[in-house]
Design a protein around this motif. Sequence first.
Motif, PDB file in Angstrom:
ATOM      1  N   GLY A   7      -0.895  -4.711   2.570  1.00  0.00           N
ATOM      2  CA  GLY A   7      -0.337  -3.638   3.400  1.00  0.00           C
ATOM      3  C   GLY A   7       1.098  -3.944   3.781  1.00  0.00           C
ATOM      4  N   GLU A  29       0.521   9.866   5.558  1.00  0.00           N
ATOM      5  CA  GLU A  29       0.257  10.760   6.699  1.00  0.00           C
ATOM      6  C   GLU A  29       1.530  10.945   7.524  1.00  0.00           C
ATOM      7  OE1 GLU A  29      -1.744   8.352   5.768  1.00  0.00           O
ATOM      8  OE2 GLU A  29      -3.659   9.358   5.373  1.00  0.00           O
ATOM      9  N   GLU A  51       2.042   5.779  13.436  1.00  0.00           N
ATOM     10  CA  GLU A  51       0.895   6.594  13.025  1.00  0.00           C
ATOM     11  C   GLU A  51       1.281   8.059  13.112  1.00  0.00           C
ATOM     12  OE1 GLU A  51      -2.349   5.469  15.471  1.00  0.00           O
ATOM     13  OE2 GLU A  51      -2.454   3.459  14.558  1.00  0.00           O
ATOM     14  N   HIS A  72       0.794  -1.231   0.000  1.00  0.00           N
ATOM     15  CA  HIS A  72       0.000   0.000   0.000  1.00  0.00           C
ATOM     16  C   HIS A  72       0.827   1.283   0.000  1.00  0.00           C
ATOM     17  CE1 HIS A  72      -3.051   2.894   1.388  1.00  0.00           C
ATOM     18  NE2 HIS A  72      -3.900   2.091   0.786  1.00  0.00           N
ATOM     19  N   PHE A  73       1.871   1.353   0.865  1.00  0.00           N
ATOM     20  CA  PHE A  73       2.618   2.621   0.941  1.00  0.00           C
ATOM     21  C   PHE A  73       3.306   2.923  -0.396  1.00  0.00           C
ATOM     22  CE2 PHE A  73       6.204  -0.147   2.005  1.00  0.00           C
ATOM     23  CZ  PHE A  73       7.253   0.462   1.312  1.00  0.00           C
ATOM     24  N   GLU A 121       0.798   4.519  -2.620  1.00  0.00           N
ATOM     25  CA  GLU A 121       0.610   5.900  -2.139  1.00  0.00           C
ATOM     26  C   GLU A 121       1.742   6.787  -2.657  1.00  0.00           C
ATOM     27  OE1 GLU A 121      -1.666   5.890   2.172  1.00  0.00           O
ATOM     28  OE2 GLU A 121       0.501   6.104   2.124  1.00  0.00           O
ATOM     29  N   ALA A 179       5.117  -0.327   7.980  1.00  0.00           N
ATOM     30  CA  ALA A 179       4.575   1.027   7.796  1.00  0.00           C
ATOM     31  C   ALA A 179       3.457   1.299   8.814  1.00  0.00           C
ATOM     32  CB  ALA A 179       4.061   1.196   6.371  1.00  0.00           C
ATOM     33  N   ASP A 180       2.708   0.241   9.142  1.00  0.00           N
ATOM     34  CA  ASP A 180       1.582   0.427  10.078  1.00  0.00           C
ATOM     35  C   ASP A 180       2.040   0.579  11.528  1.00  0.00           C
ATOM     36  OD1 ASP A 180      -0.115   0.313   7.953  1.00  0.00           O
ATOM     37  OD2 ASP A 180      -0.560  -1.828   8.167  1.00  0.00           O
ATOM     38  N   THR A 201       6.456   4.078   5.101  1.00  0.00           N
ATOM     39  CA  THR A 201       5.565   4.757   6.047  1.00  0.00           C
ATOM     40  C   THR A 201       4.322   5.170   5.282  1.00  0.00           C
ATOM     41  OG1 THR A 201       6.815   6.779   5.544  1.00  0.00           O
ATOM     42  CG2 THR A 201       7.238   5.757   7.683  1.00  0.00           C
ATOM     43  N   THR A 202       3.264   5.461   6.016  1.00  0.00           N
ATOM     44  CA  THR A 202       2.061   5.962   5.353  1.00  0.00           C
ATOM     45  C   THR A 202       2.317   7.394   4.874  1.00  0.00           C
ATOM     46  OG1 THR A 202       1.190   6.893   7.394  1.00  0.00           O
ATOM     47  CG2 THR A 202       0.574   4.607   6.902  1.00  0.00           C
TER      48      THR A 202
END
Length: 334
Positions: free
Chosen positions: A103, A136, A111, A80-81, A84, A107-108, A133-134
């Motif tokens: 995912g 965010e 936060e 996912h990252f 992104e 990275a999770d 990392t995400t």
Amino acid sequence: MAHQDTGVGQIDSVEEMLLDDQAVAEQVLKVKEERNAVILAHNYQRPEVQDIADITGGSLELSREAAKTDADVIVFCGVHFMAETAHILSPDKIVLLPEMHAGCPLADMAEAGQVARAREENPGAVVVSYVNTTAEVKAVSDYCCTSSNAVHVVRAVEGDRVLFVPDRNLGRYVADRVDKEVILWDGYCSTHDRITVEQVESALEAHPGAEVIAHPECRPEVLAVSDHIHSTSGMADAALRSNAVEFIVATESGMLYPLGKAAPGNSFYSPAEEPLCPTMKLTTLASVLWALQTLEPRITLPEEIRVRALGAVERMLALRPFPPGGEGWDGGGL
Ligand code: 13P
């Protein structure tokens, strides 16, 4: 070989299964042309997925290469990252992640709210976030980095205190090579963190004379028994430069496939217990075809987050001396 008759879609032989894969791959290539899409595959993807990709490689370099193309659609065979990041760099292209549940547990482990709090608790510390990392988290970071340039980035940023997020093993590897205080986040990649010295040594017993190539997400004691430490995109060069012909590769086992292609005269083996990332293996030819046909699942971000996350990537790229080969660079792509 006898089999139970389960009815529709039954596959009777390995040959038939292979033909089926081939038929799906042909469909993928056809729909890809119609969509004007570019297919990216991370080095850990299944071999058949790597084979249909236009570009294979490490995480950030894939997004950077895709941004240079005139494709309308990016299909990111990865996690996912990574998709992104492709959207961060190519906001005008449609970005597809064929498996929405692919995912990255590492990275999770960080936060954005936690990182913002840690920043407050460590005034003056520069926040450097690994690309895993995400968006965010990137948005609340000063700089992004990759496993190939992490040492260089931490050396080059202003100040002598760095909060390194989220991988403690990569952070420790960096801390040992810079003249700064590095505050470590307590995250880790479970696929790399599970690799032990015993597993590496047992593979070495089976292949005496082999050299060990490790990803810096491995534990410090594994790195200590390794001959080469590299990002996935730096590993092939290390093997080609070495005089050894056999290598134990301490990273996700998908890496053996691109290494075998890049250095066909060499042999590559996993440590005794094969390191497998379950989410990296979710993506199949069928899910790539489905994504191309439906243009789903799409990865997008709120524009404000995208622009702030892009800032962390751009500040990283602006650090000097930059082009690969600079001090603290492992020779891999970005
Ligand atoms: P690379 O940037 O070295 O490809 O690493 C990506 C990754 O997720 C390693 O676990």
